[in-house]
Motif scaffolding. Structure first.
Motif, PDB file in Angstrom:
ATOM      1  N   GLY A 171       0.822  -1.215   0.000  1.00 42.70           N
ATOM      2  CA  GLY A 171       0.000   0.000   0.000  1.00 42.70           C
ATOM      3  C   GLY A 171       0.854   1.261   0.000  1.00 42.70           C
ATOM      4  N   GLY A 172       0.180   2.382  -0.285  1.00 41.94           N
ATOM      5  CA  GLY A 172       0.871   3.670  -0.338  1.00 41.94           C
ATOM      6  C   GLY A 172       1.341   4.140   1.029  1.00 41.94           C
ATOM      7  N   GLN A 173       0.569   3.814   2.059  1.00 36.73           N
ATOM      8  CA  GLN A 173       0.959   4.248   3.400  1.00 36.73           C
ATOM      9  C   GLN A 173       2.287   3.616   3.799  1.00 36.73           C
ATOM     10  OE1 GLN A 173      -0.483   6.585   5.243  1.00 36.73           O
ATOM     11  NE2 GLN A 173       1.210   6.361   6.680  1.00 36.73           N
ATOM     12  N   ILE A 176       5.021   5.516   2.190  1.00 34.10           N
ATOM     13  CA  ILE A 176       5.310   6.761   2.912  1.00 34.10           C
ATOM     14  C   ILE A 176       6.148   6.456   4.159  1.00 34.10           C
ATOM     15  CG2 ILE A 176       4.288   8.626   4.289  1.00 34.10           C
ATOM     16  CD1 ILE A 176       1.785   8.410   2.447  1.00 34.10           C
ATOM     17  N   TYR A 197      -2.197  15.128   3.835  1.00 30.90           N
ATOM     18  CA  TYR A 197      -2.712  13.806   4.219  1.00 30.90           C
ATOM     19  C   TYR A 197      -2.139  13.474   5.604  1.00 30.90           C
ATOM     20  CZ  TYR A 197      -2.751   8.677   4.165  1.00 30.90           C
ATOM     21  OH  TYR A 197      -2.898   7.365   4.502  1.00 30.90           O
ATOM     22  N   TYR A 239       7.562  16.466   1.420  1.00 28.25           N
ATOM     23  CA  TYR A 239       6.525  15.526   0.972  1.00 28.25           C
ATOM     24  C   TYR A 239       5.397  16.331   0.317  1.00 28.25           C
ATOM     25  CZ  TYR A 239       2.387  12.536   1.429  1.00 28.25           C
ATOM     26  OH  TYR A 239       1.223  11.834   1.181  1.00 28.25           O
ATOM     27  N   ILE A 241       1.946  16.395  -2.569  1.00 28.80           N
ATOM     28  CA  ILE A 241       0.925  15.658  -3.342  1.00 28.80           C
ATOM     29  C   ILE A 241       0.488  16.596  -4.482  1.00 28.80           C
ATOM     30  CG2 ILE A 241      -1.249  14.341  -3.204  1.00 28.80           C
ATOM     31  CD1 ILE A 241      -0.996  14.550  -0.095  1.00 28.80           C
ATOM     32  N   ASN A 246      -4.680  15.772  -1.619  1.00 30.99           N
ATOM     33  CA  ASN A 246      -5.561  15.417  -0.504  1.00 30.99           C
ATOM     34  C   ASN A 246      -5.225  16.341   0.660  1.00 30.99           C
ATOM     35  OD1 ASN A 246      -7.085  14.208   1.481  1.00 30.99           O
ATOM     36  ND2 ASN A 246      -5.972  12.271   1.491  1.00 30.99           N
ATOM     37  N   ASP A 274       3.961  12.125  -3.690  1.00 32.54           N
ATOM     38  CA  ASP A 274       2.939  11.106  -3.496  1.00 32.54           C
ATOM     39  C   ASP A 274       1.949  11.173  -4.655  1.00 32.54           C
ATOM     40  OD1 ASP A 274       0.876   9.445  -2.706  1.00 32.54           O
ATOM     41  OD2 ASP A 274       0.940  10.059  -0.605  1.00 32.54           O
ATOM     42  N   ALA A 276      -0.480   8.917  -5.134  1.00 31.06           N
ATOM     43  CA  ALA A 276      -1.599   7.995  -4.853  1.00 31.06           C
ATOM     44  C   ALA A 276      -2.880   8.440  -5.549  1.00 31.06           C
ATOM     45  CB  ALA A 276      -1.833   7.889  -3.353  1.00 31.06           C
ATOM     46  N   SER A 311       0.177   4.063  -5.627  1.00 30.88           N
ATOM     47  CA  SER A 311      -0.745   3.159  -4.936  1.00 30.88           C
ATOM     48  C   SER A 311      -1.919   2.845  -5.850  1.00 30.88           C
ATOM     49  CB  SER A 311      -1.269   3.846  -3.668  1.00 30.88           C
ATOM     50  OG  SER A 311      -2.398   3.154  -3.172  1.00 30.88           O
ATOM     51  N   SER A 313      -4.798   1.999  -4.382  1.00 24.62           N
ATOM     52  CA  SER A 313      -5.947   2.084  -3.476  1.00 24.62           C
ATOM     53  C   SER A 313      -7.039   3.012  -3.959  1.00 24.62           C
ATOM     54  CB  SER A 313      -5.498   2.553  -2.096  1.00 24.62           C
ATOM     55  OG  SER A 313      -4.767   1.547  -1.467  1.00 24.62           O
ATOM     56  N   LYS A 314      -6.653   4.189  -4.424  1.00 22.45           N
ATOM     57  CA  LYS A 314      -7.660   5.193  -4.768  1.00 22.45           C
ATOM     58  C   LYS A 314      -8.204   4.960  -6.175  1.00 22.45           C
ATOM     59  CE  LYS A 314      -6.888   7.171  -0.865  1.00 22.45           C
ATOM     60  NZ  LYS A 314      -7.816   6.950   0.226  1.00 22.45           N
ATOM     61  N   ARG A 321      -4.114  -3.452  -1.318  1.00 20.38           N
ATOM     62  CA  ARG A 321      -2.938  -3.136  -0.502  1.00 20.38           C
ATOM     63  C   ARG A 321      -1.642  -3.240  -1.318  1.00 20.38           C
ATOM     64  NH1 ARG A 321      -4.605  -0.015   1.540  1.00 20.38           N
ATOM     65  NH2 ARG A 321      -2.767   0.262   2.830  1.00 20.38           N
ATOM     66  N   LEU A 486      -8.156   8.767   5.777  1.00 18.79           N
ATOM     67  CA  LEU A 486      -7.577   8.306   4.532  1.00 18.79           C
ATOM     68  C   LEU A 486      -7.914   9.191   3.356  1.00 18.79           C
ATOM     69  CD1 LEU A 486      -8.358   4.551   5.048  1.00 18.79           C
ATOM     70  CD2 LEU A 486      -6.270   5.752   5.590  1.00 18.79           C
TER      71      LEU A 486
HETATM   72  C1  LIG Z   1      -2.335  11.068  -0.542  1.00 16.72           C
HETATM   73  C2  LIG Z   1      -2.404   9.669  -0.018  1.00 16.72           C
HETATM   74  N1  LIG Z   1      -1.319   8.906  -0.032  1.00 16.72           N
HETATM   75  C3  LIG Z   1      -1.329   7.647   0.421  1.00 16.72           C
HETATM   76  C4  LIG Z   1      -2.467   7.102   0.942  1.00 16.72           C
HETATM   77  C5  LIG Z   1      -2.412   5.700   1.477  1.00 16.72           C
HETATM   78  O1  LIG Z   1      -3.015   4.827   0.598  1.00 16.72           O
HETATM   79  P1  LIG Z   1      -2.939   3.254   0.704  1.00 16.72           P
HETATM   80  O2  LIG Z   1      -4.344   2.784   0.897  1.00 16.72           O
HETATM   81  O3  LIG Z   1      -2.367   2.806  -0.614  1.00 16.72           O
HETATM   82  O4  LIG Z   1      -2.056   2.872   1.829  1.00 16.72           O
HETATM   83  C6  LIG Z   1      -3.628   7.864   1.001  1.00 16.72           C
HETATM   84  C7  LIG Z   1      -4.853   7.312   1.572  1.00 16.72           C
HETATM   85  O5  LIG Z   1      -5.796   8.003   1.852  1.00 16.72           O
HETATM   86  C8  LIG Z   1      -3.597   9.185   0.501  1.00 16.72           C
HETATM   87  O6  LIG Z   1      -4.685   9.964   0.519  1.00 16.72           O
END
Ligand SMILES: Cc1ncc(COP(=O)(O)O)c(C=O)c1O
Length: 486
Positions: A171-173, A176, A197, A239, A241, A246, A274, A276, A311, A313-314, A321, A486
């Motif tokens: 996952g993106g988190q 990070i 974020y 960092y 975005i 977000n 980032d 994501a 990521s 995820s979005k 993940r 999130l």
């Molecule tokens: C800008 C940003 N980066 C990373 C993530 C983390 O995403 P992931 O679900 O891939 O861990 C989020 C999740 O809200 C996000 O908004």
């Protein structure tokens, strides 16, 4: 859970709530006042509250009223009571980590549903599942096929990339957290946007960074401020975005990207970009490709000085993940070395699915873009009808609206909504200093009918804070709202 550190006397609580006995208000109102104090940090988590008996005696209210007040606080997740050890303040998301939030309307996370087409793709991939036994059991870098697919996508987007520049993360988190933990030493300066974020700045804080911030609004970045902060503070990392940020939804234009990249290069700052949210365009008129296209040789390291996080995820589904980091090979080697302290690799089944997803990403995200377009309109309409004094942006992508309230009071509003069964994150959660009480992030990822129901609840709660009595109540430094963001 740790033992309570502070005890609040009945007298202190009465003075903080303006004297519970002064007016014959209902227990719900009493609970509301105490809830606000807990939500905005004036009664810190773990503080022991006075006993019901003590409070009843001193306030002149009946024991039944005080018992009902405490029960209401327990029900909303702001109080835990244990036989023999009294009642302690808590925030709903900390109450019981094994308990799932049971909120009727969830405006806390911007978590979109899986895209159409994913089910079929997973079904097709299952035929290949037995082949994964040919993969290594665990693998710090990630599956070669997926890393190649990710590298090819960067190349197609205008940033030539080889497989060795990619590490797959869970996952993106995780991407990070791994970069923060690898690049930042205690007391290093890290720059973040404000708002940003929240779980990103938490990762930098946890790595021991000293944080500096530069503002972003729905209109975009204050580029002179950002560049001046980079020049003055010389952060080890910044960092950002830059695409459908977000929570503001803003995107940084191509010329500004080049200026920021040049300033970071001159200051020796590594930019952590980032991406994501990069595939969430609804109707943005331009696409500049990956930010790292603006990289050139970096003083000291000889590397590019730009790290890109991705990521699925979005754009596809957060249940996969799967995320990744694109960086110079030397940085990838450092990340691989640091990784085992946290985990030993991303599960191969998810990677197998992700490889196909990445190869078909352009087609799959069409469904996401259609959904976002429809939901952006629905949320905007609901807000326009029910809360016309708020200022709503019209983001050209992303998952949420960064709404400006007609007066400060985001934490108070959130606290009331939480108590009524709606999950929501106040503006200050998105800043590192507890500011931004005038703002609220409203995701448009829920079903259209839930968007409307949620806005109706927001309007009612805002109305109940009538006259701005609670305005700014959460503006004290350190306000942290419940629930993940999130
Ligand atoms: C800008 C940003 N980066 C990373 C993530 C983390 O995403 P992931 O679900 O891939 O861990 C989020 C999740 O809200 C996000 O908004």
């Amino acid at each position: 859970m740790s033992a309570p550190t502070t005890r609040l006397s009945a007298r202190q609580l009465l003075s903080m709530t303006g004297g519970l006995g002064a007016e014959r208000v209902a227990y719900t109102e009493l609970a509301g006042r105490i809830r606000l104090l807990i939500a905005d940090g004036r009664i810190p988590v773990d503080t022991q509250l006075p006993s019901e008996r003590e409070l009843a005696v001193l306030s002149g209210r009946s024991r039944t009223t005080i018992a009902a007040t405490y029960q209401a606080l327990r029900d909303s997740g702001h109080l835990v009571s244990r036989q023999g050890s009294g009642s302690r303040a808590i925030l709903p998301h900390l109450r019981d980590v094994s308990r799932r939030p049971n909120h009727a309307v969830n405006f806390a996370g911007s978590i979109p549903p899986p895209v159409a087409g994913l089910r079929e793709l997973i079904a097709e991939t299952t035929a290949e599942l037995p082949d994964i036994t040919t993969f290594p059991g665990f693998d710090l870098l990630g599956n070669d096929g997926l890393r190649q697919a990710i590298a090819d996508r960067y190349t197609a987007r205008g940033l030539p990339t080889v497989r060795n520049q990619i590490i797959v993360t869970t996952g993106g988190q995780h991407a990070i957290a791994l970069t923060a933990q690898t690049l930042v030493a205690r007391s290093d300066v890290a720059l973040v946007e404000s708002p940003t974020y929240p779980h990103a700045y938490e990762a930098y804080q946890r790595a021991g960074a000293r944080m500096v911030a530069s503002p972003v609004t729905t209109a975009g970045w204050d580029i002179p401020h950002l560049i001046a902060t980079i020049q003055r503070s010389r952060p080890v990392v910044a960092y950002l975005i830059p695409d459908f940020h977000n929570p503001t939804g803003a995107s940084m234009g191509p010329e500004d990207r080049a200026r920021v990249a040049a300033a970071a290069r001159a200051a020796g700052t590594t930019l952590v970009i980032d991406e994501a949210t990069v595939d969430l365009s609804i109707d943005r008129a331009w696409d500049d490709g990956p930010f790292a296209r603006h990289a050139t040789g970096h003083p000291g390291t000889g590397g590019s000085g730009i790290i890109t996080l991705g990521s699925l995820s979005k754009s596809i589904w957060s249940g996969l993940r799967v995320g990744w980091i694109r960086a110079d090979e030397a940085v990838i080697r450092r990340l691989v070395q640091a990784r085992p302290a946290g985990d030993l690799g991303t599960p191969p089944i998810e990677q197998l699915i992700a490889e196909r997803v990445v190869r078909e990403l352009d087609e799959l995200v069409l469904d996401r873009q259609r959904m976002l377009r429809e939901h952006r309109f629905a949320l905007h309409e609901a807000l326009r009808r029910r809360l016309p004094r708020w200022t709503m942006p019209w983001p050209d992508g992303g998952l949420s609206m960064w709404v400006q309230l007609d007066r400060p009071g985001s934490s108070a509003l959130t606290s009331i909504c939480q108590a009524r069964g709606m999950s929501l994150i106040a503006g200050p959660k998105f800043s590192i200093d507890g500011s931004l009480e005038r703002f609220l992030r409203i995701p448009f990822t829920s079903r259209v009918e839930d968007l409307d129901a949620g806005v109706a609840m927001l309007a009612e709660a805002w109305e109940s804070l009538s006259g701005g009595r609670a305005a700014g109540s959460g503006a004290a430094a350190g306000v942290r709202q419940p629930a993940s963001a999130l």
